[in-house]
Structure formats: C-alpha cells, structure tokens
Scaffold this motif. Structure first.
Motif, short mmCIF file in Angstrom:
data_model
loop_
_atom_site.label_atom_id
_atom_site.label_comp_id
_atom_site.label_asym_id
_atom_site.label_seq_id
_atom_site.Cartn_x
_atom_site.Cartn_y
_atom_site.Cartn_z
N ARG A 173 0.89 -1.15 -0.29
CA ARG A 173 -0.19 -0.05 -0.14
C ARG A 173 0.71 1.07 -0.04
NH1 ARG A 173 -5.63 -0.73 1.32
NH2 ARG A 173 -5.48 1.22 1.80
N ILE A 174 -0.31 2.26 -0.64
CA ILE A 174 1.36 3.51 -0.55
C ILE A 174 1.77 3.85 0.44
CG2 ILE A 174 0.40 6.03 -1.14
CD1 ILE A 174 -1.00 5.60 -3.41
N GLU A 175 1.06 3.69 2.31
CA GLU A 175 1.26 3.70 3.28
C GLU A 175 2.75 3.36 3.43
OE1 GLU A 175 -3.28 3.55 3.36
OE2 GLU A 175 -1.50 2.94 2.08
N ASP A 176 2.76 2.29 3.23
CA ASP A 176 3.59 1.10 3.51
C ASP A 176 4.94 2.10 3.58
OD1 ASP A 176 1.88 -0.32 4.35
OD2 ASP A 176 1.61 -1.69 2.51
N LEU B 112 10.82 0.47 3.59
CA LEU B 112 9.52 -0.29 2.87
C LEU B 112 8.80 -0.85 4.12
CD1 LEU B 112 6.93 -1.37 1.39
CD2 LEU B 112 8.06 -2.77 0.57
N ARG B 113 7.19 -1.25 4.30
CA ARG B 113 6.79 -2.01 5.77
C ARG B 113 6.35 -3.35 5.83
NH1 ARG B 113 8.95 -0.70 10.47
NH2 ARG B 113 10.04 1.49 10.80
N LEU B 114 6.48 -4.51 5.51
CA LEU B 114 5.41 -5.15 4.94
C LEU B 114 5.28 -6.56 6.27
CD1 LEU B 114 7.42 -7.40 2.43
CD2 LEU B 114 8.23 -5.49 3.31
N LYS C 281 5.32 -12.97 8.93
CA LYS C 281 6.38 -11.53 10.02
C LYS C 281 6.39 -10.40 8.94
CE LYS C 281 9.58 -16.57 10.47
NZ LYS C 281 10.59 -16.95 9.77
N PRO C 282 6.71 -9.46 10.44
CA PRO C 282 6.66 -8.21 9.59
C PRO C 282 8.40 -7.99 9.52
CG PRO C 282 6.78 -8.11 12.23
CD PRO C 282 6.66 -9.79 11.48
N ARG D 95 14.88 -12.00 3.63
CA ARG D 95 13.89 -12.58 4.28
C ARG D 95 14.35 -14.24 4.72
NH1 ARG D 95 9.51 -10.27 2.85
NH2 ARG D 95 10.38 -10.34 0.90
N HIS D 96 15.25 -14.68 4.32
CA HIS D 96 15.83 -16.42 5.08
C HIS D 96 15.29 -16.21 6.21
CE1 HIS D 96 16.04 -17.30 0.28
NE2 HIS D 96 15.15 -17.14 1.24
N ALA D 97 14.96 -17.01 7.19
CA ALA D 97 15.41 -17.75 8.69
C ALA D 97 16.80 -18.04 9.09
CB ALA D 97 14.12 -18.20 9.50
#
Length: 217
Positions: free
Chosen positions: A77-80, A91-93, A99-100, A185-187
């Motif tokens: 989203r634009i707000e992200d 960018l937050r997702l 998982k954030p 974003r691999h654990a």
C-alpha cells in the motif's frame, strides 16, 4: 505412499502403519532449480517494464530489486513506504509466516513507486491498468509474463524468478551471505545458499584459479 498410510492409520482405517519404517531416498537440494535472470536480463526486464505501464514498472522493481514475493508485492500500500527511518525511506510489510519486515527503498525504486502512486496518497499501490482495481497474485503472474515477453526473454519467467534474480545477482555483486539473507528474509542462511548460482558457474570454478596458481611449477 508413506503419507497415505500414515493418514490411514490416524483415521483408524488400518491397525498399523506398514510404511512407518520405509526409508526415503536422499534428495540433494544444493541449488535452487528456479531459473532466474542474469544481470543483463534483469536490467532489460526492469527497463522494459517501465515502458509498459507505471504499474508494471513498480511491480518489476519490487520483485527484482527488493525480492518481494508475489503476494507481498500485490499487498503493498502507498502508506507502507511513507516512513523515513535513519535517513532511509523504508517499506514495511508482512511477509511469509506473518513475519513483519522493514527494508530500505533505494532512489531508483522510489522513483518508479512514486510514478505508480501518482496523485494518490493512500490505498493499494499497484493497480490493474485497465480497471484501476487492486492486483492479486494472479495479476502479478500475468504482468510478469507480459514483461518477459516484451523483454524477449526466451524462457518461462515467474514472480519467483525475479526474487531469485534479486538474490543471486546480489551474491554475484559481492554482497555477503549474511546481508543477502537479510534481503531475502530467510530464517536460515542455508536457504539463501541454495540461490547461489556462483557455485555452479564454470567460469568462476576454483580449478581455473588453481591452474593459474600452479602454472609456474
């Protein structure tokens, strides 16, 4: 077959599980089987995407630079990406497994995202060009295929191919494995290693360096 008998036993259809001790063949997963894009193909893909629509351009950069998965890109989203953190536009997702994640947005990526946003200040970023409705996962696949055709890439390309390209090209560019793991974003870093094309690259095989080293012996 093991799964079939296990569930039959759980459901009470058999008194025992005859396959419980069956040994499975060892499967080697040293490398990802997905065909990504090399550096020149990725550059061409990104350039061509921007010529189709601003929505195709934004999608291509989120997949090919920020290594987002198809559902993640569709959900942006634009707000992200409105926030700045320690001098970086971020960018937050919410990624796989709920998982954030927070990742920086580089200037080229920000430019295509802003072009896609236009005059809008809220809501889904990437829209269907014809209807203006938010894209879903299937739309992402169709848009990637359209870009690949326009870029004349002669093989099947999926959204995961772009994620694969982002990770492998980062490794080829000399990004340390730990930093590539953060990008992906691999654990587990071993998962990131599966993307490392360089281990199968004959041009960079260690035998060349060894031969040059002992050539004077």
């Amino acid at each position: 077959m093991r799964g079939y008998f296990r569930f039959a036993h759980i459901d009470g259809l058999t008194s025992t599980d005859p396959a419980v001790y069956a040994r499975l063949p060892e499967v080697h997963r040293d490398e990802s089987r997905t065909q990504g894009l090399d550096r020149l193909e990725l550059i061409r893909f990104l350039q061509v995407a921007k010529t189709i629509t601003v929505h195709h351009g934004a999608l291509a950069y989120l997949l090919g630079i920020n290594a987002l998965r198809a559902p993640e890109a569709a959900a942006v989203r634009i707000e992200d990406y409105a926030e700045t953190l320690r001098g970086h536009r971020v960018l937050r997702l919410v990624g796989k497994g709920n998982k954030p994640a927070t990742m920086p947005i580089t200037v080229p990526v920000l430019r295509v995202l802003e072009a896609c946003r236009g005059e809008r200040s809220t809501g889904p970023l990437i829209l269907r060009p014809l209807t203006g409705n938010p894209v879903d996962r299937r739309d992402v696949y169709r848009m990637v295929k359209r870009i690949a055709r326009a870029a004349e890439i002669p093989r099947h390309i999926s959204p995961h191919s772009l994620r694969h390209a982002a990770i492998t090209n980062a490794l080829d560019a000399g990004v340390p494995l730990r930093d590539a793991q953060i990008l992906a974003r691999h654990a587990d870093p071993r998962t990131t290693e599966h993307y490392d094309r360089a281990r199968g690259n004959l041009d960079r095989h260690g035998v060349h360096f060894l031969t040059a080293y002992v050539a004077g012996v």
